[in-house]
Design an enzyme around this catalytic site. Structure first.
Site, PDB file in Angstrom:
ATOM      1  N   SER A  25       1.276  -1.595  -0.286  1.00 23.78           N
ATOM      2  CA  SER A  25      -0.249   0.170   0.017  1.00 23.78           C
ATOM      3  C   SER A  25       1.056   1.174   0.059  1.00 23.78           C
ATOM      4  O   SER A  25       1.873   1.553   0.771  1.00 23.78           O
ATOM      5  CB  SER A  25      -0.911   0.125   1.292  1.00 23.78           C
ATOM      6  OG  SER A  25      -1.877   1.620   1.334  1.00 23.78           O
ATOM      7  N   LYS A  48      -4.312  -6.812   3.296  1.00 23.80           N
ATOM      8  CA  LYS A  48      -4.577  -6.195   2.119  1.00 23.80           C
ATOM      9  C   LYS A  48      -5.467  -5.775   2.156  1.00 23.80           C
ATOM     10  O   LYS A  48      -5.746  -4.019   2.154  1.00 23.80           O
ATOM     11  CB  LYS A  48      -3.826  -5.946   1.478  1.00 23.80           C
ATOM     12  CG  LYS A  48      -3.465  -4.742   0.514  1.00 23.80           C
ATOM     13  CD  LYS A  48      -3.094  -3.097   0.553  1.00 23.80           C
ATOM     14  CE  LYS A  48      -2.900  -2.025  -0.139  1.00 23.80           C
ATOM     15  NZ  LYS A  48      -4.001  -1.597  -1.073  1.00 23.80           N
ATOM     16  N   HIS A  61      -7.414  -3.692   5.062  1.00 16.86           N
ATOM     17  CA  HIS A  61      -6.889  -1.977   4.481  1.00 16.86           C
ATOM     18  C   HIS A  61      -7.637  -1.954   3.960  1.00 16.86           C
ATOM     19  O   HIS A  61      -8.104  -0.250   4.191  1.00 16.86           O
ATOM     20  CB  HIS A  61      -5.249  -2.405   4.159  1.00 16.86           C
ATOM     21  CG  HIS A  61      -4.672  -0.807   3.967  1.00 16.86           C
ATOM     22  ND1 HIS A  61      -5.050  -0.553   2.545  1.00 16.86           N
ATOM     23  CD2 HIS A  61      -4.331  -0.116   4.758  1.00 16.86           C
ATOM     24  CE1 HIS A  61      -4.300   0.789   2.692  1.00 16.86           C
ATOM     25  NE2 HIS A  61      -3.789   0.684   3.847  1.00 16.86           N
ATOM     26  N   ASN A  62      -8.226  -2.244   2.862  1.00 13.02           N
ATOM     27  CA  ASN A  62      -8.653  -1.132   1.482  1.00 13.02           C
ATOM     28  C   ASN A  62     -10.397  -0.714   1.742  1.00 13.02           C
ATOM     29  O   ASN A  62     -10.883   0.079   1.600  1.00 13.02           O
ATOM     30  CB  ASN A  62      -8.434  -1.451   0.109  1.00 13.02           C
ATOM     31  CG  ASN A  62      -7.221  -1.577  -0.406  1.00 13.02           C
ATOM     32  OD1 ASN A  62      -6.119  -1.496   0.452  1.00 13.02           O
ATOM     33  ND2 ASN A  62      -7.397  -1.677  -1.759  1.00 13.02           N
ATOM     34  N   GLU A 116     -10.028   1.880   4.027  1.00  8.30           N
ATOM     35  CA  GLU A 116      -9.751   2.854   3.108  1.00  8.30           C
ATOM     36  C   GLU A 116     -11.060   3.945   2.697  1.00  8.30           C
ATOM     37  O   GLU A 116     -11.582   4.613   2.857  1.00  8.30           O
ATOM     38  CB  GLU A 116      -8.458   2.588   2.253  1.00  8.30           C
ATOM     39  CG  GLU A 116      -8.132   3.799   1.385  1.00  8.30           C
ATOM     40  CD  GLU A 116      -7.361   2.945   0.222  1.00  8.30           C
ATOM     41  OE1 GLU A 116      -5.960   2.177   0.366  1.00  8.30           O
ATOM     42  OE2 GLU A 116      -8.390   2.953  -1.188  1.00  8.30           O
TER      43      GLU A 116
HETATM   44  C1  6PG Z   1      -4.009   1.443  -1.527  1.00  9.12           C
HETATM   45  C2  6PG Z   1      -4.379   1.450  -2.047  1.00  9.12           C
HETATM   46  C3  6PG Z   1      -4.597   0.536  -3.302  1.00  9.12           C
HETATM   47  C4  6PG Z   1      -5.689   0.960  -3.867  1.00  9.12           C
HETATM   48  C5  6PG Z   1      -6.384   2.600  -5.037  1.00  9.12           C
HETATM   49  C6  6PG Z   1      -7.272   2.412  -5.149  1.00  9.12           C
HETATM   50  O1  6PG Z   1      -3.295   0.712  -0.623  1.00  9.12           O
HETATM   51  O2  6PG Z   1      -2.207   1.602  -1.624  1.00  9.12           O
HETATM   52  O3  6PG Z   1      -5.286   0.636  -1.356  1.00  9.12           O
HETATM   53  O4  6PG Z   1      -4.136  -0.115  -3.504  1.00  9.12           O
HETATM   54  O5  6PG Z   1      -5.819  -0.027  -5.467  1.00  9.12           O
HETATM   55  O6  6PG Z   1      -7.129   3.447  -3.689  1.00  9.12           O
HETATM   56  O7  6PG Z   1      -8.959   1.741  -5.240  1.00  9.12           O
HETATM   57  P1  6PG Z   1     -10.297   1.428  -6.124  1.00  9.12           P
HETATM   58  O8  6PG Z   1      -9.513   2.230  -7.151  1.00  9.12           O
HETATM   59  O9  6PG Z   1     -10.999   0.690  -5.767  1.00  9.12           O
HETATM   60  O10 6PG Z   1     -10.792   3.359  -4.887  1.00  9.12           O
END
Ligand code: 6PG
Length: 469
Positions: free
Chosen positions: A128, A182, A185-186, A189
């Site tokens: 990430s 991960k 994590h997303n 996010e």
């Molecule tokens: C990271 C992010 C990355 C992710 C983008 C876009 O940890 O660097 O999570 O992996 O792909 O943030 O995600 P979306 O297109 O689903 O918003």
């Protein structure tokens, strides 16, 4: 020259990761399916560096010292399978293959099985931090073959971001543990991004604040306990002016959120194991609803409601909003950790959640000051089910819930949607209820389907013939 490490896939993330590894003193082999991209990379960024480009996968494999250490930075899904199919047959026993993309954990497990047939060591590693992170120090969440990890640990640790408690790289467990962490994590996010968007909407639509005023608020919040990367970039976004119109750039951006699927996977994963992640789910649905622009435009002329104005004392509302945002953000992590706790049990990952919190302290998108306290909470109580049960999160809930309740009421009265904030209010209120109305659901299930129920006063399984008196 023999390379110490190989990178397959030279989109920006792959390029930056290759440069990061090279910056630490290693010789790096690079390969991309299309020759032109490798050539362009070598020409623009590879001059004078210890990079070995190859234009055939077999040449790339031959350029690496054994056991080979190769990371794939390829699009998740089909493209990753296509590379692996070719790659596995070219490698030797005990070579190490790392998938550094956002793979679905079930794909990682399937690929581990395949790699075992070739006697290869396979690692599913979540990385990430976006483009900048890949170049200067991402957060690295590893899982899979433990012996394989030991052999790449030094390289991965050297390229990782440095947090207050060390390099943000760790091995989390066997199988798909790294990619599962991960994925969650997303999910977190998505939930934090949605929370910030809701706060922005309440200030902009509700309080009619200017972009500059909102930037000041986010700046202030970023110097508080809410200090984190996503709040930091929100302030910067709000300060950016569109050179063409002179308006805040954010106001000129179409209100349709895209997604690549990891938030959806995180929610699906939570549903699969019966873990409560409503705020992450609401964040995904909020993006889904945002994407229905045409339908929304039509509905806006058909369905009436309050005009969105929040007539109240601005200072008090902003204080309450801070409380609501703080609880919602903590809850995003709390639900994510709960899911990891459940998944660890269900899937045999043996996750150390304090290590997860530690690795998220730098490099990644959800890095935040409060992760230090979260790591401590899980160090003190490794099986802690929900962060709000212990200090300092319990106190934050106690102090901030009244403000949060006022925000939810005012948002609903004004007709401004706050799905993430709202879902947290409901989630914590449900979670702290010793008794919920699920007894009614059980009665209904038994009524129409003889699904039986348990009683509060004695053991056993019961069924009632509800239509007979
Ligand atoms: C990271 C992010 C990355 C992710 C983008 C876009 O940890 O660097 O999570 O992996 O792909 O943030 O995600 P979306 O297109 O689903 O918003």
């Amino acid at each position: 020259m023999n390379a110490d490490f190989g990178v397959i896939g030279l989109a920006v993330m792959g390029q930056n990761l290759a440069l990061n590894v090279e910056n630490r003193g290693y010789t790096v082999a690079v390969y991309n399916r299309t020759r032109a991209r490798t050539e362009e990379f070598m020409e623009k960024k590879g001059q004078g560096r210890k990079l070995i480009p190859s234009y055939l996968l077999s040449e790339f494999v031959a350029s690496l010292t054994t056991p080979r250490k190769i990371i794939l930075m390829v699009k998740a899904g089909g493209p990753t399978d296509a590379v692996l199919e070719q790659l596995f047959s070219l490698l030797s026993a005990r070579d190490i293959v790392i998938d550094g993309g956002n793979a679905h954990y079930s794909d990682t497990e399937r690929r581990i099985e395949l790699a075992q047939k070739y006697d290869l060591r396979y690692l599913g590693v979540g990385i990430s931090g976006g483009e900048e992170g890949a170049l200067h120090g991402p957060a690295i969440m590893a899982g899979g073959d433990k012996e394989g990890y030991k052999q790449v640990e030094q390289i991965l640790t050297k390229i990782a971001g440095i947090g207050p408690e060390g390099a943000c790289c760790a091995y989390f467990g066997p199988g798909s543990a790294g990619h599962y962490v991960k994925m969650v994590h997303n999910g977190i996010e998505y939930a934090i991004m949605e929370t910030i968007a809701e706060a922005y909407n309440l200030m902009s639509r509700g309080l009619k604040m200017s972009a500059r005023e909102m930037a000041d608020v986010f700046g202030e919040w970023n110097s508080s306990d809410l200090s984190s990367y996503l709040f930091e970039i929100t302030e910067k976004i709000l300060r950016r002016v569109d050179p063409e119109t002179g308006n805040p750039l954010v106001e000129m951006i179409l209100d349709q959120a895209a997604q690549k699927g990891t938030g959806k996977w995180s929610t699906q994963g939570a549903l699969d194991i019966g873990s409560p992640a409503p705020t992450i789910a609401m964040a995904v649905f909020a993006r889904v609803i945002s994407a229905l622009k045409e339908e929304r435009v039509r509905a806006s002329t058909v369905l009436s409601g309050p005009d969105g104005r929040i007539d109240t004392d601005r200072g008090q509302f902003l204080q309450d909003l801070f409380a609501a945002v703080q609880i919602t953000v903590i809850s995003a992590y709390a639900q994510g950790f709960h899911q990891l706790q459940d998944a660890s049990r269900e899937r045999g990952y043996s996750l150390d959640l304090s290590e997860v919190a530690r690795v998220w302290m730098a490099g990644c998108i959800i890095r935040a000051k409060s992760l230090t306290q979260m790591a401590k909470a899980f160090r003190d109580e490794p099986d802690l089910p929900l962060l709000f049960l212990v200090a300092p999160f319990k106190e934050i809930w106690e102090v901030s819930q009244a403000g949060m309740r006022r925000v939810v009421v005012q948002a609903h009265a004004a007709g401004i949607p706050v799905p993430a904030i709202d879902s947290v209010m409901d989630f914590v209120d449900a979670y702290r209820s010793a008794r919920l109305p699920a007894n009614m659901i059980q009665a209904q299930r038994d009524f129409f389907g003889a699904h039986t129920y348990k009683r509060v006063d004695r053991d056993g399984v019961f069924h009632t013939k509800w239509e007979e008196e």
